[in-house]
Design a protein around this motif. Structure first.
Motif, short mmCIF file in Angstrom:
data_model
loop_
_atom_site.label_atom_id
_atom_site.label_comp_id
_atom_site.label_asym_id
_atom_site.label_seq_id
_atom_site.Cartn_x
_atom_site.Cartn_y
_atom_site.Cartn_z
N VAL A 41 -2.32 22.60 10.06
CA VAL A 41 -3.25 21.60 9.56
C VAL A 41 -2.80 20.23 10.09
CG1 VAL A 41 -4.13 20.51 7.46
CG2 VAL A 41 -3.63 22.96 7.48
N PRO A 42 -3.72 19.40 10.62
CA PRO A 42 -3.31 18.09 11.10
C PRO A 42 -3.20 17.06 9.98
CG PRO A 42 -5.63 18.43 11.56
CD PRO A 42 -5.11 19.71 10.93
N GLY A 43 -2.19 16.22 10.10
CA GLY A 43 -1.99 15.12 9.18
C GLY A 43 -1.70 13.85 9.96
N ALA A 44 -1.80 12.72 9.31
CA ALA A 44 -1.51 11.43 9.95
C ALA A 44 -0.88 10.49 8.93
CB ALA A 44 -2.79 10.81 10.52
N ALA A 45 -0.02 9.62 9.41
CA ALA A 45 0.70 8.70 8.54
C ALA A 45 0.95 7.38 9.27
CB ALA A 45 2.03 9.31 8.11
N VAL A 46 1.27 6.34 8.48
CA VAL A 46 1.54 5.02 9.04
C VAL A 46 2.87 4.50 8.50
CG1 VAL A 46 0.76 2.63 9.25
CG2 VAL A 46 -0.92 4.46 9.12
N VAL A 47 3.72 4.03 9.40
CA VAL A 47 4.93 3.30 9.00
C VAL A 47 4.61 1.82 9.14
CG1 VAL A 47 7.36 2.84 9.50
CG2 VAL A 47 6.44 5.16 9.81
N VAL A 48 4.57 1.11 8.01
CA VAL A 48 4.34 -0.33 8.02
C VAL A 48 5.71 -1.00 8.07
CG1 VAL A 48 3.35 -2.30 6.80
CG2 VAL A 48 2.21 -0.06 6.71
N VAL A 49 5.90 -1.83 9.09
CA VAL A 49 7.19 -2.50 9.30
C VAL A 49 7.05 -3.98 8.95
CG1 VAL A 49 8.94 -3.11 11.01
CG2 VAL A 49 7.81 -0.87 11.13
N ASP A 50 7.97 -4.44 8.10
CA ASP A 50 8.02 -5.86 7.72
C ASP A 50 9.44 -6.35 7.99
OD1 ASP A 50 7.50 -8.35 6.71
OD2 ASP A 50 7.26 -7.71 4.63
N GLY A 51 9.64 -6.89 9.19
CA GLY A 51 10.99 -7.32 9.59
C GLY A 51 11.90 -6.12 9.72
N ASP A 52 12.93 -6.05 8.88
CA ASP A 52 13.86 -4.92 8.88
C ASP A 52 13.58 -3.94 7.76
OD1 ASP A 52 15.33 -5.59 11.13
OD2 ASP A 52 16.72 -6.86 10.01
N SER A 53 12.37 -3.98 7.20
CA SER A 53 12.01 -3.09 6.10
C SER A 53 10.79 -2.25 6.47
CB SER A 53 11.69 -3.90 4.83
OG SER A 53 12.83 -4.60 4.40
N VAL A 54 10.70 -1.08 5.84
CA VAL A 54 9.56 -0.19 6.05
C VAL A 54 8.94 0.17 4.69
CG1 VAL A 54 10.35 0.80 8.23
CG2 VAL A 54 11.07 1.84 6.07
N LEU A 55 7.65 0.42 4.71
CA LEU A 55 6.94 0.78 3.50
C LEU A 55 7.08 2.28 3.23
CD1 LEU A 55 5.01 0.08 1.18
CD2 LEU A 55 3.12 0.44 2.79
N LEU A 56 7.49 2.62 2.02
CA LEU A 56 7.59 4.01 1.59
C LEU A 56 6.78 4.21 0.32
CD1 LEU A 56 11.43 4.67 2.03
CD2 LEU A 56 9.57 5.29 3.59
N VAL A 57 6.29 5.43 0.15
CA VAL A 57 5.62 5.79 -1.09
C VAL A 57 6.39 6.92 -1.76
CG1 VAL A 57 3.32 5.04 -0.39
CG2 VAL A 57 4.02 7.36 0.08
N GLN A 58 6.44 6.87 -3.06
CA GLN A 58 7.04 7.96 -3.84
C GLN A 58 5.92 8.93 -4.19
OE1 GLN A 58 8.57 7.04 -7.76
NE2 GLN A 58 10.28 8.44 -7.44
N ARG A 59 6.08 10.18 -3.77
CA ARG A 59 5.02 11.17 -3.95
C ARG A 59 4.83 11.54 -5.42
NH1 ARG A 59 2.96 13.79 0.22
NH2 ARG A 59 2.68 15.71 -0.97
N ARG A 60 3.58 11.64 -5.82
CA ARG A 60 3.22 12.04 -7.17
C ARG A 60 3.04 13.57 -7.25
NH1 ARG A 60 1.35 9.28 -11.38
NH2 ARG A 60 0.91 7.43 -10.16
N ILE A 61 2.73 14.21 -6.11
CA ILE A 61 2.42 15.63 -6.10
C ILE A 61 3.35 16.39 -5.16
CG2 ILE A 61 -0.01 15.27 -6.69
CD1 ILE A 61 -0.68 15.60 -3.70
N ASP A 62 3.42 17.70 -5.36
CA ASP A 62 4.18 18.55 -4.45
C ASP A 62 3.38 18.77 -3.17
OD1 ASP A 62 6.60 19.06 -5.74
OD2 ASP A 62 5.64 20.51 -7.08
#
Length: 173
Positions: A41-62
């Motif tokens: 199955v195809p998936g897609a994601a984005v890494v948002v970069v802010d200087g030396d930091s990256v955006l992460l999300v904490q998953r709610r589901i398995d």
């Protein structure tokens, strides 16, 4: 084409057998002689970069509920990968981005969970190219920027994430 191990032919309903075809064991219908291919199955994601930091999300589901990853998800049937990545970013974090402004980072086969295989296509973008206020969506418990020096302390949901984050950060060094 199916995403899970098939038992019956989706064309005629007969029970499948396993045969050698194209140099691999394949699920084949003895009645109509069709091969039932399994594809990721195809998936897609984005890494948002802010200087030396990256955006992460904490998953709610398995899979990986409670762990962290880059914002992303599955493509819809009629969706280009960059459009899906932008949609998933907004759904999970509240941040909008023009799909045309995304830079390709990688395309990887994820470690399967159960019978499900996923190929994920990763993009990156600088924070200043996004719009909106950061707010976790329905699939995320939390969303936050994490400094690169703190990434080693993060419990990631998927094994590919640290490498993708490193590659995205390197593109903007």
């Amino acid at each position: 084409m199916v995403t899970h191990v098939p038992s019956y032919c989706p064309h005629c309903g007969h029970q499948l057998t396993t045969v050698e075809r194209e140099g691999r064991p394949r699920h084949c219908c003895p009645s109509c002689d069709r091969v039932v291919y399994r594809n990721p199955v195809p998936g897609a994601a984005v890494v948002v970069v802010d200087g030396d930091s990256v955006l992460l999300v904490q998953r709610r589901i398995d899979p990986g509920a409670g762990r962290w990853c880059d914002p992303g998800g599955h493509l819809e049937v009629d969706e280009r990968p960059a459009v899906a990545a932008a949609r998933e970013l907004e759904e999970e974090t509240g941040l909008g981005v023009d799909p045309g402004g995304l830079t390709l980072v990688d395309a990887l086969q994820m470690v399967p969970w159960g019978e499900k295989y996923v190929v994920t296509i990763g993009y990156t973008v600088k924070r200043r190219e996004t719009t909106g206020a950061l707010s976790p969506g329905t699939d995320a418990r939390a969303a936050r920027f994490v400094h690169r020096e703190d990434l080693s302390t993060v419990e990631f949901a998927f094994d590919y994430v640290p490498g993708r984050l490193d590659r995205a950060l390197a593109l903007f060094d």
